[in-house]
Design an enzyme around this catalytic site. Sequence first.
Site, PDB file in Angstrom:
ATOM      1  CG  ASP A  41      17.742 -36.274 -34.666  1.00  0.00           C
ATOM      2  OD1 ASP A  41      17.072 -35.788 -35.595  1.00  0.00           O
ATOM      3  OD2 ASP A  41      17.517 -36.023 -33.465  1.00  0.00           O
ATOM      4  CG  ASP A 119      13.719 -22.637 -38.750  1.00  0.00           C
ATOM      5  OD1 ASP A 119      12.670 -22.198 -39.268  1.00  0.00           O
ATOM      6  OD2 ASP A 119      14.500 -21.935 -38.075  1.00  0.00           O
TER       7      ASP A 119
END
Length: 220
Positions: A41, A119
Amino acid sequence: QVKGARRRQHCNPMKASLMEPLTLPDWKDVFADPALPLTVDIGCGQGKFSLLLAKKNAGFKNYLGLDVRRMLVEKANVWAKELNLVNAHFLTANATVSFGSLLPTYSGRLELVCILCPDPHFKLRHRKRRIVQPALVNDIIRYTAVGGKIFLESDVEEVAVDMRNQFETHLGVITKLDEPSLQDTEDGWLLDNPLGVRSEREIAVLAQGGKMYRAIYQRR
């Protein structure tokens, strides 16, 4: 719970300390069985998504979270220890710098890579800070095992399109996963999360009536 949703705590992944290659772990010290299939991840935040999957698949699969924010990684490892999840571990790392040196040392197969709600770095001058860059895409495709999957997700359409476009320059080596259980929108995004576990950000966005943009590929 939505209260614990993965937050976008901005961090510059290009600062000097994060541009140094990661000290490679001894996988025997990281996982109880370092030969199990691995899920990575990238941008794991506090790691709750990986922890849920690790609990669900204890004894069958290992889960590794990578994030540039040390405090979140330390918290995730504390939770993994408290939950006695010997198949989950988290590292402070810039994936673009370290993925290509980290994965070849793992003895099992890389079964799944997830990049979930990274982000967005909206400002044009900060686009180079985004997680998905050509070098990382190349390394993910190189080390994902044949039959392994790459799952991309964002609540920002422009970011999702950018990720999708970069991976689809490698169509032929990877292919868009086409299974009867998967349904697409008119724009080619997955209608639902195919993993059975939602990221913290996804839970929060959907609870507020937002939309997710998802794509999944398979290594040929």
